[in-house]
Design an enzyme around this catalytic site. Structure first.
Site, PDB file in Angstrom:
ATOM      1  N   GLY A 129     -31.967  -8.544   8.324  1.00 58.95           N
ATOM      2  CA  GLY A 129     -31.132  -9.583   7.790  1.00 58.95           C
ATOM      3  C   GLY A 129     -30.859  -8.794   6.381  1.00 58.95           C
ATOM      4  O   GLY A 129     -30.080  -9.784   5.763  1.00 58.95           O
ATOM      5  N   SER A 132     -27.994  -3.541   2.533  1.00 57.83           N
ATOM      6  CA  SER A 132     -27.516  -3.107   1.173  1.00 57.83           C
ATOM      7  C   SER A 132     -27.853  -4.217   0.367  1.00 57.83           C
ATOM      8  O   SER A 132     -28.355  -4.130  -0.819  1.00 57.83           O
ATOM      9  CB  SER A 132     -26.124  -3.112   1.189  1.00 57.83           C
ATOM     10  OG  SER A 132     -25.881  -1.852   2.153  1.00 57.83           O
ATOM     11  N   GLN A 283      -3.735  30.756  11.491  1.00 54.16           N
ATOM     12  CA  GLN A 283      -3.789  29.880  10.358  1.00 54.16           C
ATOM     13  C   GLN A 283      -4.533  28.746  10.708  1.00 54.16           C
ATOM     14  O   GLN A 283      -5.127  28.088   9.962  1.00 54.16           O
ATOM     15  CB  GLN A 283      -2.281  29.454   9.723  1.00 54.16           C
ATOM     16  CG  GLN A 283      -2.024  28.462   8.704  1.00 54.16           C
ATOM     17  CD  GLN A 283      -0.519  28.659   8.079  1.00 54.16           C
ATOM     18  OE1 GLN A 283       0.007  29.578   8.107  1.00 54.16           O
ATOM     19  NE2 GLN A 283      -0.398  27.206   8.447  1.00 54.16           N
ATOM     20  N   ILE A 341     -14.120  24.845  15.509  1.00 51.57           N
ATOM     21  CA  ILE A 341     -13.574  26.251  15.436  1.00 51.57           C
ATOM     22  C   ILE A 341     -14.506  26.920  16.690  1.00 51.57           C
ATOM     23  O   ILE A 341     -14.121  27.877  17.276  1.00 51.57           O
ATOM     24  CB  ILE A 341     -14.215  26.756  13.992  1.00 51.57           C
ATOM     25  CG1 ILE A 341     -13.283  26.061  13.075  1.00 51.57           C
ATOM     26  CG2 ILE A 341     -14.299  28.325  14.127  1.00 51.57           C
ATOM     27  CD1 ILE A 341     -13.679  26.400  11.522  1.00 51.57           C
ATOM     28  N   GLU A 367     -29.791   5.040   1.933  1.00 47.22           N
ATOM     29  CA  GLU A 367     -29.716   5.248   0.422  1.00 47.22           C
ATOM     30  C   GLU A 367     -28.419   4.700  -0.157  1.00 47.22           C
ATOM     31  O   GLU A 367     -28.038   5.272  -1.094  1.00 47.22           O
ATOM     32  CB  GLU A 367     -29.989   6.616  -0.037  1.00 47.22           C
ATOM     33  CG  GLU A 367     -31.461   7.401   0.255  1.00 47.22           C
ATOM     34  CD  GLU A 367     -32.539   6.567  -0.465  1.00 47.22           C
ATOM     35  OE1 GLU A 367     -32.106   5.956  -1.533  1.00 47.22           O
ATOM     36  OE2 GLU A 367     -33.581   6.572   0.234  1.00 47.22           O
ATOM     37  N   THR A 369     -24.998   2.840   1.686  1.00 43.03           N
ATOM     38  CA  THR A 369     -23.568   3.533   2.552  1.00 43.03           C
ATOM     39  C   THR A 369     -22.614   3.790   1.474  1.00 43.03           C
ATOM     40  O   THR A 369     -22.423   3.499   0.365  1.00 43.03           O
ATOM     41  CB  THR A 369     -23.132   2.110   3.077  1.00 43.03           C
ATOM     42  OG1 THR A 369     -22.564   0.929   2.164  1.00 43.03           O
ATOM     43  CG2 THR A 369     -24.249   1.364   4.089  1.00 43.03           C
TER      44      THR A 369
END
Length: 387
Positions: A129, A132, A283, A341, A367, A369
């Site tokens: 819970g 951050s 291109q 590619i 580390e 967001t």
């Protein structure tokens, strides 16, 4: 600020890259396909890393590390970052700098064995819970006489399964602030095997196969006062002092993977022929390569400048957040475009591209967001105007 590498830095890059290509790349397929990193392989590569002077190179020379300045350390991290994460992080370990905050006794017990390759550490902050918002943690430490009793759960704790001890951050009290009551945090050393401390298998992760996470459970886990890292209620101060450059470390390892993906894309565009010519001449492909190279250069410059400022003592939180934010998002873009590619082959595990693409996803989360990094950057901009 010098933009060229000095002789020592060139040697660090060459030595680390050769080690990665010769000792780590050959084992990537095994780890990626099994999702497991064998301990006998860890010990084999670890021994070679120690002999090459690459083990614990992030540490100061007075404690047995390489004593690298921040830029040189990040150049080293970029080269290691080219490889599978579990291989480079576990086999060429870089103990957490927060161990330097310990007392002499704690250094003897925890720091030096990690530098010698005898022990591994892990850092435990995140909770189910509280990600951050670390002030929202509920895992607690309460004083009982001269002891402390820990209760609660931590999760997403990297490589805790092999770690010999954890550095655990616990809510240890509250304080009044202008924005209301906030929790005080204290950091503790907790050894594996301590009664009341259990390490459980964590979650299966699409990123960084072989690099495990775990759930840590504390049930009346009793610790002596000597287990405290730093001071009581000063856990955030310890973390902010010693963990500041971890965002730059994430940025640097992302640069290594981004460059590896870009080089694959360039070679394939030069070799693959369709409609009578190399696809790199179309291109739609050539512009992709140009944008990939430009964005990688921009991410590198942000990271190297932040490293230089770190050693000058002038780095800001925004400098490091910009580097982390840019490098992680550039990695995601380059990995995706490199696969585009290559077409269908880009998604096959014969190439490292699908792995780099998967691994890139977690970098914008851990580390801090991308949203947290943007908050840090904007907060600094607004503070200059009193907001």
């Amino acid at each position: 600020m010098q933009f060229g590498l000095n002789e020592e830095q060139q040697m660090i890059v060459a030595t680390t890259r050769a080690f990665v290509e010769n000792e780590l790349f050959p084992h990537e397929m095994e780890v990626e396909r099994t999702g497991h990193l064998r301990m006998d392989l860890v010990r084999e590569i670890q021994k070679k890393a120690i002999e090459a002077g690459l083990y614990a190179a992030n540490m100061p020379s007075d404690v047995g590390g390489a004593g690298l300045d921040t830029l040189s350390w990040l150049l080293y991290e970029r080269e290691l970052g080219r490889a599978n994460y579990a291989l480079h992080w576990t086999c060429v370990a870089r103990p957490s700098n927060i161990l330097l905050a310990g007392t002499d006794e704690q250094r003897q017990k925890y720091l030096y064995p990690c530098i010698r390759g005898e022990k591994w550490d892990c850092l435990a902050m995140t909770e189910p819970g509280a990600g951050s918002d670390l002030r929202g943690m509920t895992a607690s430490a309460r004083r009982e006489g001269t002891d402390w009793v820990l209760n609660g759960t931590k999760h997403f704790i990297s490589h805790a399964d092999i770690a010999d001890f954890a550095i655990v951050f616990m809510a240890s009290g509250e304080e009044e602030t202008p924005r209301g009551r906030k929790k005080l945090i204290t950091a503790f050393f907790v050894d594996k095997g301590t009664p009341g401390f259990t390490v459980r298998e964590g979650y299966r992760n699409v990123s960084h196969r072989g690099y495990t996470n775990a759930v840590l459970e504390f049930d009346n886990c009793r610790l002596p006062e000597s287990a405290i890292l730093g001071e009581v209620h000063k856990g955030f101060e310890v973390a902010n002092t010693w963990l500041g450059a971890t965002r730059l470390q994430v940025a640097a390892t992302c640069l290594g993977r981004a460059d590896r993906a870009l080089q694959h894309a360039i070679r394939y565009a030069a070799e693959r022929r369709q409609f009578g010519q190399q696809i790199g001449k179309f291109q739609g492909v050539s512009f992709k390569l140009a944008d990939m190279a430009m964005e990688l250069k921009a991410a590198e410059l942000l990271t190297w400048e932040a490293a230089w400022r770190f050693d000058q003592g002038s780095v800001t939180e925004a400098d490091m957040s910009m580097a982390k934010l840019k490098a992680t998002e550039v990695l995601a873009m380059i990995a995706d475009e490199a696969i585009q590619i290559h077409g269908g082959m880009g998604l096959m595990d014969d190439l490292p591209l699908e792995r780099i693409w998967r691994d890139a996803r977690v970098e914008r989360i851990w580390e801090g967001t991308s949203e947290i990094q943007r908050h840090i950057i904007s907060r600094q901009l607004l503070r200059e105007h009193g907001a």
